[in-house]
Structures are given as C-alpha cells and as structure tokens.
Design a protein around this motif. Structure first.
Motif, PDB file in Angstrom:
ATOM      1  N   ILE A  12     126.483 -17.672 -10.570  1.00  0.00           N
ATOM      2  CA  ILE A  12     126.331 -18.739  -9.574  1.00  0.00           C
ATOM      3  C   ILE A  12     124.868 -19.047  -9.281  1.00  0.00           C
ATOM      4  O   ILE A  12     124.562 -19.919  -8.469  1.00  0.00           O
ATOM      5  CB  ILE A  12     127.080 -18.430  -8.268  1.00  0.00           C
TER       6      ILE A  12
ATOM      7  N   ALA B 251     135.763 -18.791  -8.360  1.00  0.00           N
ATOM      8  CA  ALA B 251     136.079 -19.903  -7.463  1.00  0.00           C
ATOM      9  C   ALA B 251     136.845 -19.409  -6.237  1.00  0.00           C
ATOM     10  O   ALA B 251     136.631 -19.887  -5.118  1.00  0.00           O
ATOM     11  CB  ALA B 251     136.891 -20.965  -8.209  1.00  0.00           C
TER      12      ALA B 251
ATOM     13  N   ASN C  36     123.291 -25.403  -4.649  1.00  0.00           N
ATOM     14  CA  ASN C  36     123.742 -25.402  -6.037  1.00  0.00           C
ATOM     15  C   ASN C  36     123.027 -24.299  -6.796  1.00  0.00           C
ATOM     16  O   ASN C  36     122.172 -23.597  -6.244  1.00  0.00           O
ATOM     17  CB  ASN C  36     123.548 -26.769  -6.694  1.00  0.00           C
TER      18      ASN C  36
ATOM     19  N   TYR D 212     125.265 -21.720 -17.035  1.00  0.00           N
ATOM     20  CA  TYR D 212     126.230 -22.002 -15.973  1.00  0.00           C
ATOM     21  C   TYR D 212     125.615 -22.944 -14.937  1.00  0.00           C
ATOM     22  O   TYR D 212     124.399 -22.983 -14.747  1.00  0.00           O
ATOM     23  CB  TYR D 212     126.637 -20.710 -15.247  1.00  0.00           C
TER      24      TYR D 212
ATOM     25  N   SER E 248     126.615 -24.384 -10.782  1.00  0.00           N
ATOM     26  CA  SER E 248     127.511 -24.145  -9.646  1.00  0.00           C
ATOM     27  C   SER E 248     127.126 -25.014  -8.460  1.00  0.00           C
ATOM     28  O   SER E 248     125.962 -25.410  -8.308  1.00  0.00           O
ATOM     29  CB  SER E 248     127.462 -22.669  -9.241  1.00  0.00           C
TER      30      SER E 248
ATOM     31  N   LEU F 120     132.469 -24.710 -10.185  1.00  0.00           N
ATOM     32  CA  LEU F 120     131.826 -23.781 -11.104  1.00  0.00           C
ATOM     33  C   LEU F 120     132.028 -24.264 -12.533  1.00  0.00           C
ATOM     34  O   LEU F 120     133.128 -24.677 -12.901  1.00  0.00           O
ATOM     35  CB  LEU F 120     132.410 -22.375 -10.957  1.00  0.00           C
TER      36      LEU F 120
END
Length: 370
Positions: A84, A262, A317, A323, A325, A340
């Motif tokens: 994240i 999530a 964010n 990744y 998020s 995500l």
C-alpha cells in the motif's frame, strides 16, 4: 504518493481535485457503476488487477474485483495482499495521534528530543523541527535524503540504513524556514516513524501493531509478511505491465512499508468514521486540518483533506514499483472507499469518483501520486 524514483513532487492528481466546483453531495455510485469503471480500466491495459472496497453511508459494505492477481494460483478478492506504499503515512500519522492522546508525546515536541544524542537534527532561525512539522510535510527536509543511493533499483529502499539516515540528518542544512512551505517528504515521515518507535521502545512495526493495527483488528496489515499473507500476495506490475519486484523499506518504514488487503483497509476506514472506535479520539485528531498543502487541500496528521464547499474528503494514496493504492472517506457521511491495484498505474481517480461522482475518471498513465 510515490516513494521513488527521485523526482520533484507532482500535484497533478491533486490539481484535478482543486478545480472541481463545490456541488451538492451526489448519490453513492452503484456496484454496477463501480464494476464498469474498474473493468474498463483493466480492459484498457492500464491495470492488471483491481480490488475495490466500499462502505456506503447506510453502513453496507461491498467488494468488487476486475482483472487478475498476476498469479494463476491466487484468486483476486478482498483478502488478496498488496503493497500500500505511502498510505503507510496515514498509519504513521494515526500512530502519532494515538501517542499524543495517550500523553506520550506532543505535536510540538522537537523530533530531536526523541532521537539518539548522537544525531543532530537541523534547525533554522531559532526554530526546531517538530513532530507536527514532519507529519504535515512542512519540516523543510527534502523529499529524499541526499545520500540515498539504491544498490538495487528494483528494490530501491532495501539497502538504505538507519545509520545513513542519521548521517544525512546530522549533516543537512535547511534551505528554507521550518513551516514555511509544504513539500512532500518521504524522509520526514520516515524519520517520524523512527522517532515514535524509539519513544515507544520497540520497532516501528511492533509499535504500530500494538497501538493502531491491533486495536483496529487488522490481522493482514503488516510490514513483515506472515506465511498466510505471503500465500495471498498479488504479483506487482510496473507501468508497462511487466512483473515488478516487491519493495523493502527498513530505515524509512513509516513512509511506505506496509502491506494490506482491501478487507483490512476498509476495516481501518470503518474505524476512522466510527464515533465508538477504541481510537476514536486519535482518529479525529489525525484528520483535523493542520497545515495547507495547496489551494483547496489541507494536511492533517498523515492524511490529506480535500475541501469541496462544506464537504471534506480525507484521503491518501500510495505507489511502489508494482502497486498503486487509494484510501479515502467522508467523515460526515461515513462514505469510504479503498482501491488496490497490482499495477503501478494510478487508480486515484477511481477512488475520488466513487466518493464524489463529479470527479472525472481519467484513465491515464500520466497521473502521478504526490
């Protein structure tokens, strides 16, 4: 909010939020509308997989997915694990708020007082850098330390040590007054996480689990992957869709080292909007505007607060090498969303659009986290 590579802060995603006129609150998007948006994003090639968790103002929850985990043996669902990134900063800000409400530290404490005597934190004009300055990105410290030289660009933070962090801090001269300007800084929040952990007498991860993650019941939010989390870790992908390495961030952990799901992230947002949560006082303090980031955007303890008329969206964010998020909520209505993705391409606009349908869907790789 991207941790690397070395580049100036870009407020493109924020700027979109600024220019929108204040409007009446829009009805919450249906699951069908959200599903259409994330399916289109995957089919366009911008994202490999996306998981969305939504808490609606009436208290109902839903999870929606599109694409794949990048692993043939792993379904994409609410318990798939993602990095994240800089949403970790919201956890660090919440940890600060918890320690303030517990009477362990004060927002105006000089960070110098919580670091080893061998470290000399720079000051300017007779003013010292405080914990509040660090969490609000107004410390006058740069985005990254000047001695940050990745040994492995696929995992850039892994080789940066606490000793290098303290060496840089002790030798740095501030280029402007403390508190004079917002400048997003991974260095500042990483230093904050280090200072809070030292005050608590444990590692950053141990302190966060004891004081924030544990009370919120988040079993799948960790820096160190449990065996179960490792089995459920989605494969990350860079902006070009190629598999990307996972990131390890030991010295600046408070800036972006967490992994989560999530479900856990939505549970965290539920706690943030619940007046009866165990850490309700700390959550309220963390989302209070403290400094201005730009026109229409304030910053609290870790969180950013987008102002739109009489509404406020509290958000953050994150982005690592593979990744992206987004987490945001409206503290007045209880509407909350987490998005995500196991691709580095931005999905921020999807998160904002779910919370405020007047915010446009962009579907562009040119969007950058701050």
């Amino acid at each position: 909010m991207r941790l690397y590579p070395l580049r100036p802060v870009c407020l493109s995603a924020l700027t979109l939020a600024f220019v929108l006129p204040a409007r009446a609150q829009q009805p919450a998007l249906s699951d069908h509308a959200i599903q259409s948006a994330i399916t289109a994003r995957v089919e366009s090639g911008f994202s490999t997989g996306i998981v969305v968790g939504v808490l609606r103002p009436n208290g109902s929850r839903s999870y929606l997915t599109a694409g794949s985990s990048g692993r043939t043996d792993l379904p994409l669902d609410s318990q798939t694990v993602f990095e994240i990134g800089s949403i970790t900063k919201a956890f660090t800000g919440t940890l600060l708020a918890q320690m303030v409400t517990a009477g362990d530290v004060g927002l105006d404490d000089p960070v110098q007082s919580h670091l080893p005597a061998t470290v000399t934190v720079p000051s300017r004009g007779g003013r010292q850098i405080t914990l509040l300055d660090l969490t609000t990105h107004t410390s006058a410290l740069p985005r990254l330390p000047g001695n940050f030289k990745p040994a492995d660009h696929a995992n850039p933070y892994a080789s940066y040590t606490e000793g290098e962090l303290f060496t840089f801090i002790s030798g740095y001269s501030l280029k402007r007054d403390i508190g004079a300007q917002y400048e997003y800084s991974n260095l500042a929040v990483g230093l904050l996480g280090n200072a809070l952990a030292r005050k608590a007498g444990a590692s950053y991860e141990e302190t966060l689990i004891e004081r924030v993650i544990g009370p919120a019941g988040l079993d799948d939010t960790r820096i160190t992957l449990t065996p179960s989390m490792r089995q459920r870790l989605a494969q990350g992908h860079d902006r070009g869709g190629n598999p990307a390495s996972n990131w390890d961030i030991p010295a600046l952990a408070g800036a972006g080292a967490l992994r989560s799901t999530a479900k856990d992230m939505l549970d965290f947002l539920v706690e943030n909007v619940s007046p009866t949560a165990p850490l309700a006082e700390a959550y309220r303090l963390a989302r209070e505007p403290q400094r201005q980031a730009a026109a229409g955007m304030n910053v609290g303890l870790g969180w950013h607060i987008r102002e739109a008329g009489d509404r406020a969206i509290v958000w953050h964010n994150g982005e690592t090498g593979g990744y992206h998020s987004f987490a945001g909520f409206d503290p007045e209505t209880g509407h909350a969303v987490v998005v995500l993705s196991n691709s580095a391409s931005s999905i921020d606009d999807i998160g904002f659009h779910i919370l405020d349908s007047t915010f446009p869907l962009v579907a562009s790789r040119s969007m950058r986290p701050i």
